[in-house]
Write an enzyme that holds these catalytic residues in place. Sequence first.
Site, PDB file in Angstrom:
ATOM      1  CB  CYS A 116     -12.172  -1.683   4.822  1.00 52.42           C
ATOM      2  SG  CYS A 116     -11.029  -2.368   6.284  1.00 52.42           S
ATOM      3  CB  CYS A 152      -9.480  -9.183   3.280  1.00 46.89           C
ATOM      4  SG  CYS A 152      -9.551  -8.611   4.821  1.00 46.89           S
ATOM      5  CB  CYS A 206     -13.867  -3.471   1.775  1.00 51.33           C
ATOM      6  SG  CYS A 206     -14.626  -5.292   2.284  1.00 51.33           S
ATOM      7  CE  LYS A 236      -7.202   3.504   9.566  1.00 52.36           C
ATOM      8  NZ  LYS A 236      -8.432   2.863   9.015  1.00 52.36           N
ATOM      9  CE  LYS A 271      -6.126  -0.226  11.476  1.00 47.70           C
ATOM     10  NZ  LYS A 271      -7.150  -1.027  10.541  1.00 47.70           N
ATOM     11  NE  ARG A 279      -3.546  -0.099   2.938  1.00 47.03           N
ATOM     12  CZ  ARG A 279      -4.112  -0.598   3.989  1.00 47.03           C
ATOM     13  NH1 ARG A 279      -3.807   0.002   5.033  1.00 47.03           N
ATOM     14  NH2 ARG A 279      -4.999  -1.476   4.099  1.00 47.03           N
ATOM     15  CB  CYS A 336     -15.403  -8.829   8.314  1.00 46.79           C
ATOM     16  SG  CYS A 336     -14.015  -7.417   8.667  1.00 46.79           S
ATOM     17  NE  ARG A 364      -2.228   2.331   9.841  1.00 49.57           N
ATOM     18  CZ  ARG A 364      -3.058   1.235   9.494  1.00 49.57           C
ATOM     19  NH1 ARG A 364      -3.799   1.138   8.109  1.00 49.57           N
ATOM     20  NH2 ARG A 364      -3.105   0.036  10.280  1.00 49.57           N
TER      21      ARG A 364
END
Length: 560
Positions: A472, A429, A423, A204, A202, A71, A468, A140
């Site tokens: 995302c 994934c 997503c 953001k 994480k 990524r 899920c 990120r």
Amino acid sequence: MGQGSVEEIKRGSRLLRGTLPESLADPATGALAEADQVLLKFHGSYQQDDRDLREERRQQKLEPAWSYMIRTRTPGGVLTPAQWLGLDAIATRFANRTLRLTTRQAVQFHGVAKRHLKPVMQALHALLIDTRAACGDVNRNVMVSASAPYEAVHAQVLADAAALSAQLLPRTGAWREIWLDQPAQKKDEEEPIYGPTYLPRKFKIAFAIPPVNDVDVLAHDLGFIAIVEEGRLVGYVLTVGGGMGASHGDPQTYPVLAQTLGFATRDQVAAVAEAVVTTQRDWGNRVERKRARLKYTLEERGLAAFRAEVERRAGLALAPPRPFAFAHSGDRLGWYEGEDGLAQLTLHVPAGRIADGPASSFRLGLREIARVHRGSFRITPNQNLIIAGIAAGERRRIEALVRAHRIDGHARGSALRRAALACVALPTCPLAMAEGERYLPQLVDRIEPMLARHGLQDAPIHLRISGCPNGCSRPYLGEIALVGKGPGRYNLMLGADHRGQRLNACHLENVDEGEILAALDRLLARYAAEREDGERFGDFLVRAGVVSPPRAIAARLEAP
Ligand code: SRM
Ligand code: SF4
């Protein structure tokens, strides 16, 4: 993996180096050592396996078909045409011949072999792109509204976002040493912002430019809402503690929208952002990983205490928030004339996947456009692509290429199709419980006749699918959303608004396509018959009492 183990791996990693070189050099397996798999994320890559092949390979007693997702870190999603061509070449040479535009304005490659990780990182470096901190327990990729009404404001906000992205990068030399074979340097041995264990989880950041909330600013740990007065960018309203991720059946985890922290001038951005990040570093939960995001820190400590700590660390007092208003969270598809005399063309990229296929040749078309285009490319937070800065003389040629390669989805199909997000989910994934992007076209094909029957082809309804509950595609901000529960089964969520200021709620749990379509048919029929002038689908569902959104916090955001 639990928080304890991840914390231990980070602490023992010598600032993200671990035994990555040894793992990469091990010819006996396509995998990395377990601890290195954790560390690799901080370098912008994930070890994955092809889940379509998992069972077959297990039966053949083969190790899973390991490959890597890579990524990019591309603040605001901005790329030059030369960079685009370079990324496209990497996809051909080292990945699965597709590029994937993400919901955070990055590019992902899938299917990269372990031996190709290093060549890809080096090829990216040659393009002046890196993957540092694209994943992992750090800040990120920093997002910026892509469809801002004024290009001059966009340029200023982008500059602030890019500066913040650089400021919050890990300082370790691990990335350069491991991927570029550069020698270790003394200055690379400290992490003044993060410390040796980085963040608990994480982190953001997004910059929104009202009236556009394409970044879904309230879904982020830290948000900056641009305030423009008399044509001048004067600063930002700050928001903190948004997040989407949840686990099914675990009330300790939930999506929540951010709260307003105050107003900061442009020159205060660096200090305030660093104070927010270090407060979360020190206050965040390092015991329970699923409760380690800033949203839970805020729940435990309270907004007032958090603000006081941030002000203390930044050495300033935040001003009260200033007024702003969002009109929508979608993209401005098609052609748009900028105030600078240059045009933009926003292409609809279904689920962000740039591939050549029978219906359209997206990669080839964009390659040809990149060869003649003199402006830039901009990935949108809705997985689309803007060809930006098109001079009047270039317009016809670009339009012809768009048509020739049938990448003109912005001008076709229902409004719902053009705004839909999905997503990645299967097959790459590891967390997917149901299909995401592979299911989107089929679902939309089935909803479109329904829309036509009810006269709603042009109704701009936001549909989002996530495989899920991690969220995302930011599904909890979809007017209609499907959240994966098991193969072919989803929770049907309804009733978010179209401005990214109200979460949706669960309407039906664990249902299959038949039940989803039947419910939507009923509700779309009611919407067509009962909606008020200009009323959006999500707002209608709430007014009609079909769903009661759990946390309608739009009120918190209204300026005093
Ligand atoms: Fe995500 C994990 C893909 C945006 C919340 N996300 C993953 C992983 C890496 C699975 C994993 O941990 O092994 C997925 C890789 C799939 C693949 O094969 O590519 C994945 N996330 C994506 C992307 C590619 C979705 C897309 O279709 O565009 C997006 C990449 C963004 C980027 O460029 O950086 C992506 N992920 C998001 C967003 C949206 C956003 O950031 O605006 C969210 C919700 C916002 C949030 O963080 O609260 C999101 N991803 C998660 C979570 C849940 C985090 C949580 O707090 O609970 C996970 C799981 C985790 O971290 O443990 C996750
Ligand atoms: Fe994977 Fe779930 Fe994210 Fe979809 S929402 S990419 S299934 S982690």
